[in-house]
Design a protein around this motif. Structure first.
Motif, PDB file in Angstrom:
ATOM      1  N   LYS A  35       0.930  -1.216  -0.028  1.00  0.00           N
ATOM      2  CA  LYS A  35       0.021   0.063   0.072  1.00  0.00           C
ATOM      3  C   LYS A  35       0.852   1.120  -0.068  1.00  0.00           C
ATOM      4  O   LYS A  35       0.402   2.165  -0.760  1.00  0.00           O
ATOM      5  CB  LYS A  35      -0.963  -0.134   1.256  1.00  0.00           C
ATOM      6  CG  LYS A  35      -1.983  -1.135   1.153  1.00  0.00           C
ATOM      7  CD  LYS A  35      -3.075  -1.100   2.455  1.00  0.00           C
ATOM      8  CE  LYS A  35      -3.932  -2.149   2.339  1.00  0.00           C
ATOM      9  NZ  LYS A  35      -4.710  -2.216   3.424  1.00  0.00           N
ATOM     10  N   VAL A  46       0.906  -7.125   0.674  1.00  0.00           N
ATOM     11  CA  VAL A  46      -0.501  -7.567   0.724  1.00  0.00           C
ATOM     12  C   VAL A  46      -0.530  -9.111   0.201  1.00  0.00           C
ATOM     13  O   VAL A  46      -0.028  -9.503  -0.862  1.00  0.00           O
ATOM     14  CB  VAL A  46      -1.303  -6.842  -0.352  1.00  0.00           C
ATOM     15  CG1 VAL A  46      -2.648  -7.074  -0.411  1.00  0.00           C
ATOM     16  CG2 VAL A  46      -1.123  -5.324   0.147  1.00  0.00           C
ATOM     17  N   ASP A  93      -2.383 -12.875  -0.680  1.00  0.00           N
ATOM     18  CA  ASP A  93      -3.362 -13.429  -1.850  1.00  0.00           C
ATOM     19  C   ASP A  93      -3.400 -12.447  -3.128  1.00  0.00           C
ATOM     20  O   ASP A  93      -4.462 -12.041  -3.494  1.00  0.00           O
ATOM     21  CB  ASP A  93      -4.975 -13.297  -1.041  1.00  0.00           C
ATOM     22  CG  ASP A  93      -4.897 -14.310   0.171  1.00  0.00           C
ATOM     23  OD1 ASP A  93      -4.300 -15.329  -0.077  1.00  0.00           O
ATOM     24  OD2 ASP A  93      -5.607 -13.921   1.107  1.00  0.00           O
ATOM     25  N   THR A  94      -2.173 -12.254  -3.820  1.00  0.00           N
ATOM     26  CA  THR A  94      -2.139 -11.597  -4.875  1.00  0.00           C
ATOM     27  C   THR A  94      -1.716 -12.638  -6.075  1.00  0.00           C
ATOM     28  O   THR A  94      -0.969 -13.273  -5.892  1.00  0.00           O
ATOM     29  CB  THR A  94      -0.949 -10.560  -4.847  1.00  0.00           C
ATOM     30  OG1 THR A  94      -1.260  -9.546  -3.458  1.00  0.00           O
ATOM     31  CG2 THR A  94      -1.015  -9.673  -5.833  1.00  0.00           C
ATOM     32  N   GLN A  95      -2.413 -12.103  -7.083  1.00  0.00           N
ATOM     33  CA  GLN A  95      -2.106 -12.936  -8.374  1.00  0.00           C
ATOM     34  C   GLN A  95      -1.273 -12.248  -8.988  1.00  0.00           C
ATOM     35  O   GLN A  95      -1.503 -10.919  -9.439  1.00  0.00           O
ATOM     36  CB  GLN A  95      -3.439 -13.263  -9.165  1.00  0.00           C
ATOM     37  CG  GLN A  95      -4.540 -13.980  -8.347  1.00  0.00           C
ATOM     38  CD  GLN A  95      -5.561 -14.252  -9.081  1.00  0.00           C
ATOM     39  OE1 GLN A  95      -6.497 -13.494  -9.738  1.00  0.00           O
ATOM     40  NE2 GLN A  95      -6.204 -15.801  -9.219  1.00  0.00           N
ATOM     41  N   ARG A 130      -2.646  -8.634  -9.110  1.00  0.00           N
ATOM     42  CA  ARG A 130      -4.259  -8.472  -9.215  1.00  0.00           C
ATOM     43  C   ARG A 130      -4.464  -8.825  -7.443  1.00  0.00           C
ATOM     44  O   ARG A 130      -4.475  -9.881  -7.232  1.00  0.00           O
ATOM     45  CB  ARG A 130      -4.760  -9.514 -10.064  1.00  0.00           C
ATOM     46  CG  ARG A 130      -6.435  -9.226 -10.131  1.00  0.00           C
ATOM     47  CD  ARG A 130      -6.822 -10.214 -11.405  1.00  0.00           C
ATOM     48  NE  ARG A 130      -8.360 -10.161 -11.482  1.00  0.00           N
ATOM     49  CZ  ARG A 130      -8.964  -9.236 -11.923  1.00  0.00           C
ATOM     50  NH1 ARG A 130      -8.522  -8.209 -12.826  1.00  0.00           N
ATOM     51  NH2 ARG A 130     -10.249  -9.216 -11.937  1.00  0.00           N
ATOM     52  N   ASN A 131      -5.341  -7.753  -6.945  1.00  0.00           N
ATOM     53  CA  ASN A 131      -5.803  -8.220  -5.835  1.00  0.00           C
ATOM     54  C   ASN A 131      -7.347  -7.682  -5.567  1.00  0.00           C
ATOM     55  O   ASN A 131      -7.679  -6.400  -5.757  1.00  0.00           O
ATOM     56  CB  ASN A 131      -4.853  -7.471  -4.786  1.00  0.00           C
ATOM     57  CG  ASN A 131      -5.249  -7.928  -3.132  1.00  0.00           C
ATOM     58  OD1 ASN A 131      -5.990  -7.138  -2.676  1.00  0.00           O
ATOM     59  ND2 ASN A 131      -4.702  -8.961  -2.739  1.00  0.00           N
ATOM     60  N   ASN A 132      -8.318  -8.486  -5.256  1.00  0.00           N
ATOM     61  CA  ASN A 132      -9.488  -8.054  -5.030  1.00  0.00           C
ATOM     62  C   ASN A 132     -10.288  -7.507  -6.004  1.00  0.00           C
ATOM     63  O   ASN A 132     -10.906  -6.501  -6.253  1.00  0.00           O
ATOM     64  CB  ASN A 132      -9.963  -7.013  -3.799  1.00  0.00           C
ATOM     65  CG  ASN A 132      -9.572  -7.568  -2.464  1.00  0.00           C
ATOM     66  OD1 ASN A 132     -10.000  -8.597  -2.229  1.00  0.00           O
ATOM     67  ND2 ASN A 132      -9.103  -6.825  -1.456  1.00  0.00           N
ATOM     68  N   GLY A 133      -9.882  -7.879  -7.373  1.00  0.00           N
ATOM     69  CA  GLY A 133     -10.357  -7.820  -8.419  1.00  0.00           C
ATOM     70  C   GLY A 133      -9.742  -6.511  -9.134  1.00  0.00           C
ATOM     71  O   GLY A 133     -10.399  -5.892 -10.296  1.00  0.00           O
ATOM     72  N   VAL A 134      -8.712  -5.823  -8.629  1.00  0.00           N
ATOM     73  CA  VAL A 134      -8.049  -4.738  -9.107  1.00  0.00           C
ATOM     74  C   VAL A 134      -6.618  -4.956  -9.761  1.00  0.00           C
ATOM     75  O   VAL A 134      -5.947  -5.578  -8.688  1.00  0.00           O
ATOM     76  CB  VAL A 134      -7.998  -3.393  -8.046  1.00  0.00           C
ATOM     77  CG1 VAL A 134      -7.365  -2.252  -8.846  1.00  0.00           C
ATOM     78  CG2 VAL A 134      -9.556  -3.001  -7.774  1.00  0.00           C
ATOM     79  N   ASN A 135      -6.200  -4.709 -10.896  1.00  0.00           N
ATOM     80  CA  ASN A 135      -4.988  -5.012 -11.348  1.00  0.00           C
ATOM     81  C   ASN A 135      -3.761  -3.649 -10.992  1.00  0.00           C
ATOM     82  O   ASN A 135      -4.400  -2.442 -11.043  1.00  0.00           O
ATOM     83  CB  ASN A 135      -4.922  -5.052 -12.826  1.00  0.00           C
ATOM     84  CG  ASN A 135      -5.375  -6.507 -13.098  1.00  0.00           C
ATOM     85  OD1 ASN A 135      -5.611  -7.321 -12.298  1.00  0.00           O
ATOM     86  ND2 ASN A 135      -5.966  -6.621 -14.392  1.00  0.00           N
TER      87      ASN A 135
END
Length: 321
Positions: free
Chosen positions: A249, A256, A258-260, A293-298
Motif C-alpha cells: 500500500k 499484501v 493473496d495476490t495473483q 491482481r488483488n480483490n479484482g483490481v490490477n
C-alpha cells in the motif's frame, strides 16, 4: 564468451545392436546457438590394477562348457574400465514364439567377468552409464577373451551469470543428440533433467544442451562434443537475474497477501503467472511489466532486468492499471 562450433560426429554404434529385441531385460529408456565455454581433453581414469592384460590366464571350465573372459575400455588405447559396467549375454537364436533373444547370463558392476558357456553363438551386451555396445561372439572348444571398445566419454555441466556460479538447485539441463548449429537435433531429449556438477557418461558425438535457470524464460543453448575416454567440462553462460515481487500500500510497507501475479513482455506475451505474497522469478535480461491482481483490481509496474542484478520490486496499490 565462446560459441562452440564443431563437425557432427556419429557414435559408431551398429544398427544391428540398436535393433535387437532382448528377452529377459527391459531396454533402458531414452531418456539459436547459446553462449558456452568448455574444456575438453582430460582423460577419464580407469586403472587396470597392474601391468598385466585382463584375462591373460583363464580358469578351466566345467565339463561341456567353455570359458569366456570379457572386459571393456574407452577405445583401443585406453585402460580397461574398472567399475560400473553391466554385462548381459543373450543367445544368438531368437525365441520362436516372441522373436526376442533369451537372456543367458548377467553380471552387474563387475569389470572383467569370467563366464562359463556352452559352445555356440551369443550376443554380448555391455553398458556403462548411457553408453552401450553389443556384438556377436562365437565360442568353440577353446577358451577365449573378448575386448569391448566403448565409444564413450564424460560430460559435466555448470551454469553462471556474469562469471558467478548458479546454485545447482536452480539449474537443469536437457541433452539432445545432434547439432543445433547444423540443424540436426533429436526431437526428444536423450537425457532429461541433468543437474549441475553431475558427470554423465555418454556415447561419443555432438550433443545439444538446453540449460534452464529457474522455470520462466532464462534458457540458453549450446552444442558440445563428447570425445571417447575424456571428460568435457562445459559452462552455460546465462544473462538473467532473480526478481522478487510484492504488492504494498505504501513504499516499504507490509506486503499484501493473496495476490495473483502476471509478468508480461512489452509485446504482451505472458512469461510467468503465480499466486503469492512475495514470489521470486528468474527472468532473462530485458523489459517487463509486473501485474499484481488483488480483490479484482490490477496494479502494474514496468521494470528492466540486467544480468546478475537481482532485485526486489514493490508494486504500489496506487498504480492501478
Amino acid at each position: 564468451m565462446v560459441a562452440l562450433s564443431a563437425q557432427l560426429m556419429i557414435a559408431p554404434s551398429s544398427a544391428f545392436a540398436q535393433g535387437l529385441q532382448f528377452l529377459g531385460v527391459t531396454p533402458p529408456s531414452q531418456q539459436q546457438a547459446g553462449p558456452f565455454s568448455g574444456e575438453a581433453g582430460r582423460v577419464l581414469q580407469s586403472p587396470s590394477g597392474g601391468g598385466r592384460q585382463p584375462h591373460e590366464v583363464l580358469p578351466t571350465p566345467p565339463e561341456g562348457k567353455v570359458t569366456l573372459g570379457v572386459y571393456a575400455a574407452y577405445g583401443a588405447d585406453r585402460k580397461p574400465i574398472s567399475r560400473g559396467l553391466v554385462w548381459r549375454v543373450f543367445s544368438a537364436q531368437p525365441d520362436p514364439a516372441t522373436g526376442a533373444f533369451p537372456l543367458v547370463a548377467e553380471k552387474e558392476d563387475e569389470a572383467m567377468p569370467v563366464l562359463f558357456l556352452t559352445p555356440g553363438k551369443y550376443i554380448i551386451h555391455v553398458s556403462y552409464g548411457l553408453a552401450s555396445l553389443a556384438k556377436e561372439v562365437t565360442l568353440g572348444q577353446v577358451s577365449q577373451r573378448e575386448a569391448f571398445e566403448l565409444p564413450a566419454g564424460g560430460l559435466r555441466l555448470q551454469g553462471d551469470v556474469e562469471k558467478v556460479a548458479i546454485n545447482s538447485d536452480k539449474l537443469k539441463f536437457d541433452i539432445f543428440e545432434g547439432s543445433f548449429l547444423q540443424g540436426r537435433t533429436s526431437s526428444q531429449p536423450y537425457y532429461k533433467g541433468a543437474t549441475a556438477g553431475e558427470v554423465l557418461l555418454l556415447p561419443e558425438g555432438i550433443y545439444h544442451v538446453v540449460s534452464s535457470y529457474g522455470d520462466a524464460n532464462a534458457v540458453v543453448r549450446a552444442d558440445v562434443n563428447v570425445s571417447p575416454g575424456k571428460l568435457t567440462d562445459a559452462t552455460m553462460h546465462h544473462r538473467a537475474a532473480e526478481v522478487t515481487l510484492k504488492l504494498v500500500k505504501t513504499r516499504g510497507g507490509e506486503m499484501v497477501p493473496d495476490t495473483q501475479w502476471t509478468i508480461i513482455t512489452p509485446g504482451g506475451d505472458t512469461i510467468q503467472e503465480s499466486i503469492g505474497a512475495q514470489p521470486t522469478v528468474v527472468l532473462s535480461e530485458g523489459s517487463y511489466t509486473a501485474i499484481g491482481r488483488n480483490n479484482g483490481v490490477n496494479y502494474s509496474l514496468e521494470f528492466k532486468v540486467e544480468p546478475g542484478q537481482n532485485q526486489q520490486l514493490e508494486v504500489l496499490m496506487n498504480r492501478a492499471g
